[in-house]
Structure formats: C-alpha cells, structure tokens
Scaffold this active site. Structure first.
Site, PDB file in Angstrom:
ATOM      1  N   GLN A  59       0.828  -1.207   0.000  1.00 19.26           N
ATOM      2  CA  GLN A  59       0.000   0.000   0.000  1.00 19.26           C
ATOM      3  C   GLN A  59       0.867   1.265   0.000  1.00 19.26           C
ATOM      4  O   GLN A  59       0.415   2.312  -0.444  1.00 19.26           O
ATOM      5  CB  GLN A  59      -0.910  -0.032   1.230  1.00 19.26           C
ATOM      6  CG  GLN A  59      -2.229   0.680   1.061  1.00 19.26           C
ATOM      7  CD  GLN A  59      -3.121   0.154  -0.046  1.00 19.26           C
ATOM      8  OE1 GLN A  59      -3.438   0.875  -0.993  1.00 19.26           O
ATOM      9  NE2 GLN A  59      -3.532  -1.094   0.041  1.00 19.26           N
TER      10      GLN A  59
ATOM     11  N   CYS B 160     -10.252  -7.251   0.480  1.00 19.67           N
ATOM     12  CA  CYS B 160     -10.448  -8.689   0.526  1.00 19.67           C
ATOM     13  C   CYS B 160     -11.642  -9.069   1.390  1.00 19.67           C
ATOM     14  O   CYS B 160     -12.190 -10.138   1.260  1.00 19.67           O
ATOM     15  CB  CYS B 160      -9.189  -9.365   1.038  1.00 19.67           C
ATOM     16  SG  CYS B 160      -7.768  -8.830   0.117  1.00 19.67           S
TER      17      CYS B 160
HETATM   18  N1  PLP Z   1      -0.883  -6.257   1.454  1.00 22.60           N
HETATM   19  C1  PLP Z   1      -1.575  -5.110   1.536  1.00 22.60           C
HETATM   20  C2  PLP Z   1      -1.186  -4.111   2.569  1.00 22.60           C
HETATM   21  C3  PLP Z   1      -2.642  -4.863   0.674  1.00 22.60           C
HETATM   22  O1  PLP Z   1      -3.336  -3.735   0.772  1.00 22.60           O
HETATM   23  C4  PLP Z   1      -2.984  -5.864  -0.280  1.00 22.60           C
HETATM   24  C5  PLP Z   1      -4.143  -5.682  -1.170  1.00 22.60           C
HETATM   25  O2  PLP Z   1      -5.164  -5.120  -0.799  1.00 22.60           O
HETATM   26  C6  PLP Z   1      -2.212  -7.039  -0.335  1.00 22.60           C
HETATM   27  C7  PLP Z   1      -1.171  -7.205   0.553  1.00 22.60           C
HETATM   28  C8  PLP Z   1      -2.490  -8.116  -1.332  1.00 22.60           C
HETATM   29  O3  PLP Z   1      -2.009  -7.735  -2.606  1.00 22.60           O
HETATM   30  P1  PLP Z   1      -2.590  -8.454  -3.911  1.00 22.60           P
HETATM   31  O4  PLP Z   1      -3.983  -7.946  -4.096  1.00 22.60           O
HETATM   32  O5  PLP Z   1      -1.675  -8.002  -5.022  1.00 22.60           O
HETATM   33  O6  PLP Z   1      -2.508  -9.908  -3.688  1.00 22.60           O
END
Ligand code: PLP
Length: 383
Positions: free
Chosen positions: A179, A327
């Site tokens: 982020q 998510c």
């Molecule tokens: N880490 C953080 C802090 C995030 O905000 C996100 C996605 O929202 C992720 C990991 C996961 O990334 P990705 O969507 O590319 O798998």
C-alpha cells in the site's frame, strides 16, 4: 452522471501507457522466456528490461527482485520462504495485529505448523510501540513481518527504526509495502529491510503481478517448485505482459512522484474541508494517524449511520468507497484494524474508507462530500 471511484486502495485504474506497453507484449511476444530460440530470447529481454526499470525505481539490484503473482504471493513467499530457510535457528515470528490478511493468515498457518507468533498491538492511531517490539524479541526469533503502511487507515509504521532494531538483534525483517508503494519514496537499499512486498495493481498497473525484494545474501526457500525461473525462488513461466506493465507503472509513478503527491494531498485536504462544510466536524471522526499517514487514504466514521447503510447509499449515487480491506469488502465484518485501535463501538460500526489517485478530480471530491451531507440529512429526517 459519471461514476466516482474512491477505492484506489483496493485496486487502481490502469494507466493508458501501461495498457499500451502490455498490449505490445500480449500481441507481439508469445515466446517463453526460458526458450532458447529468438522468440524466447525476445521474451527474456522484455523481462530483464522490466526488471532493470523496476530495480532502478526501487533502489535495488535487479537480481534482488523476484516476480510474483501479486502482493499476497510476495508476502507468502517472504514469510514461509524465510522461516523455512532458518528452521534450525528458531520458531518465533513477530508481526502486528493490523496486518493485511495475506500476512495475518500466513502467521496463523505458521502457528498451526508449530511456530510461536507474537502479535504486537497498536495505539489508537494504528502505530506500534518500538519498546514493545524490543521486548518481544527472543533468542529464537527468526522473522519480524510488519506492514509499511496500513491499507485500511493509511497509518505508516516506523519502518526504519523497526529495521534497525531487527538488525541489532540479527533478526530478518520483512515489510509489506504493497500500500505504501506509489505514495512513499521507497529505496530498498537505504532502508534496513531484508524483504519487501509489492503489487502492481495498487499503482495503476495490472492485477495479478507483483514482486518480492530479497536483499542480496538473504536466503529463501522456494514455495513453488518446477522450473529454474527467478533464480530458483519462484518456479513458473513469467507473466511477461504483467511484468512489462508493472515496470511501466513504476516508471510513471517515479517520473511523476511530485505531481502525484501534490494531487493526493490536495484531494485529502479538500475532502476534509468539504466534509466539514457539508457534514459538520461534529458528525464525523477521522481514524488513523494525522501525520504518519498515506496521502491517499482517509478512514472516516460517521457515527449516525452504519457502514453498510452509507456504502449502499453512496453506491446508489454511483460513488464507490470501501468499508475497509478489499479482501473482506464482500462481507461487512467489523475491521480488525479499527478494533485493534480500540475505537468506540459507534466508530467501528460506521467506518468508511476513501482512497483516491489517478483520474480523481476536485469536483468528484466536492460531489462526494455533498452527497454524504445529503444522505445523512435524509437519514436523520427518516420517520
Ligand atoms: N498487502 C496489503 C497491505 C494490501 O493492501 C494488499 C491488497 O489489498 C495485499 C497485501 C495483497 O495484494 P494483492 O492484491 O496483489 O494480492
């Protein structure tokens, strides 16, 4: 009316230059980068050119980058790869209660496998205590994994200080910078960090591609087995178009860093001013740190109305915001981050995350604040 997208922390619109760079690869380069013929060599050149661009932007050596399928995979590779390579040194890991689920669920899995995990708490602004971190380190601690900036409230952790403490104790340090990338100047070389996760779709690049920075000399055990790609750290045919798009996105972000920051800060100040005007400061509360915070995320509680009601009402007005982490945005559970910040129940139940970036205008921010004012007024006057 045009739809308004204020959910850039979940995913961002692709920059036209990124789409163009990817289209060139998708339509013209179908060789496998591992093949030795001309088609394969062409694909390999694309990957290695992109790696050079990304390494230059991130301040690391090209061979310190492992391309992955995104932030989640980078986090998983960092955590499981690092502890597996240090199996003889201990089974204790330190993290925080406010990590993204890519890290939190990985730590839960480590516990299931017999590891001990310490979850550091945070203060009301979402920051950890360096003192608590020091106290948590044990002789058998093998890894500290702590996010650079939080995806729900934008709070930035004292990453340099954490890295220095990790170094003092000879503990490996991983940070999830998914982020932070794009709005924080990141130089891997200049930070006392061993492993750092990145994702392309948070910076106007494609979804499903990311990278893990692995400092030279740091050993990792691979999580996927097969070919010899990525210096045997991530088997599988490379996503060449995605990698080319990631490189273009980073190039743009790096070239336009100042303008980008100014734009983000302008919209942040404007949103707060407009909410004060149309809603009234007594009717909302900002969750997160006032100073150590990303310029493009504001998490705000409107205690008179639940998150769900506000989300739905804004959605009906064609304005997209989020309740928290992307998510979990399908299910409106109370955010583990806000809970950890020990906020009053009314704030937990009414939090909205606004996040902006490329393409958002001042007019959109003004409309959003006006609509929120109207929605609150309407709900107040409900019989
Ligand atoms: N880490 C953080 C802090 C995030 O905000 C996100 C996605 O929202 C992720 C990991 C996961 O990334 P990705 O969507 O590319 O798998």
């Amino acid at each position: 009316m045009q739809r308004i997208y204020l959910d850039h922390a979940a995913s961002t619109p692709m920059h036209p230059r990124v789409a163009e760079a990817m289209m060139k690869v998708m339509t013209g380069q179908y060789g496998n980068a591992s093949s030795i013929h001309a088609f394969g060599r062409e694909a390999k050149r694309t990957v290695s050119g992109a790696r050079d661009v990304i390494a230059a932007s991130l301040g690391c050596y090209p061979d310190e980058l492992v391309f992955t399928g995104g932030g989640t995979e980078s986090d998983n590779l960092a955590i499981f790869g690092a502890v597996a390579a240090r199996a003889d040194q201990g089974k204790h890991v330190i993290t925080t209660v406010i990590e993204h689920h890519a890290v939190l669920h990985s730590c839960k899995e480590l516990e299931r496998q017999g590891f001990d995990v310490t979850y550091l708490g945070v203060d009301e602004y979402g920051r950890i205590s360096l003192e608590e971190l020091r106290e948590a380190i044990r002789p058998d601690t093998v890894l500290i994994t702590m996010m650079y900036a939080n995806n729900e409230v934008g709070t930035i952790q004292p990453i340099r200080e954490v890295g220095e403490i990790a170094r003092e104790h000879g503990v490996l340090f991983h940070t999830d910078a998914v982020q932070a990338l794009g709005s924080q100047p990141i130089s891997c070389r200049d930070l006392p960090v061993d492993l750092m996760s990145f994702s392309a779709h948070k910076i106007n690049g494609p979804q499903g591609v990311g990278a893990l920075y692995v400092r030279r000399g740091v050993t990792l055990e691979a999580r996927s087995h097969g070919g010899l790609q990525e210096r045997k750290r991530r088997a599988g045919t490379e996503n060449i178009a995605g990698i080319a798009g990631f490189a273009e996105a980073l190039k743009i972000i790096t070239e336009e860093a100042d303008a980008h920051l100014q734009h983000d800060l302008e919209l942040r100040t404007l949103l707060l001013d407009q909410l004060a005007l149309h809603v009234g400061t007594e009717h909302f509360h900002v969750n997160g740190h006032a100073e150590h915070v990303l310029p493009n995320i504001l998490n705000i509680s409107f205690p008179e109305v639940t998150t769900e009601t506000m989300l739905m009402n804004l959605d009906m007005e064609d304005i997209a915001v989020a309740s928290g982490s992307a998510c979990t945005s399908g299910s409106l559970e109370v955010s583990h981050v806000l809970q950890a910040m020990n906020l009053p129940e009314a704030f937990l139940q009414s939090a909205i995350r606004f996040s902006w970036g490329l393409g958002n205008t001042t007019k959109e921010i003004i409309i959003t604040a006006e609509k929120i004012g109207t929605i609150l007024e309407r709900l107040r006057n409900r019989p």
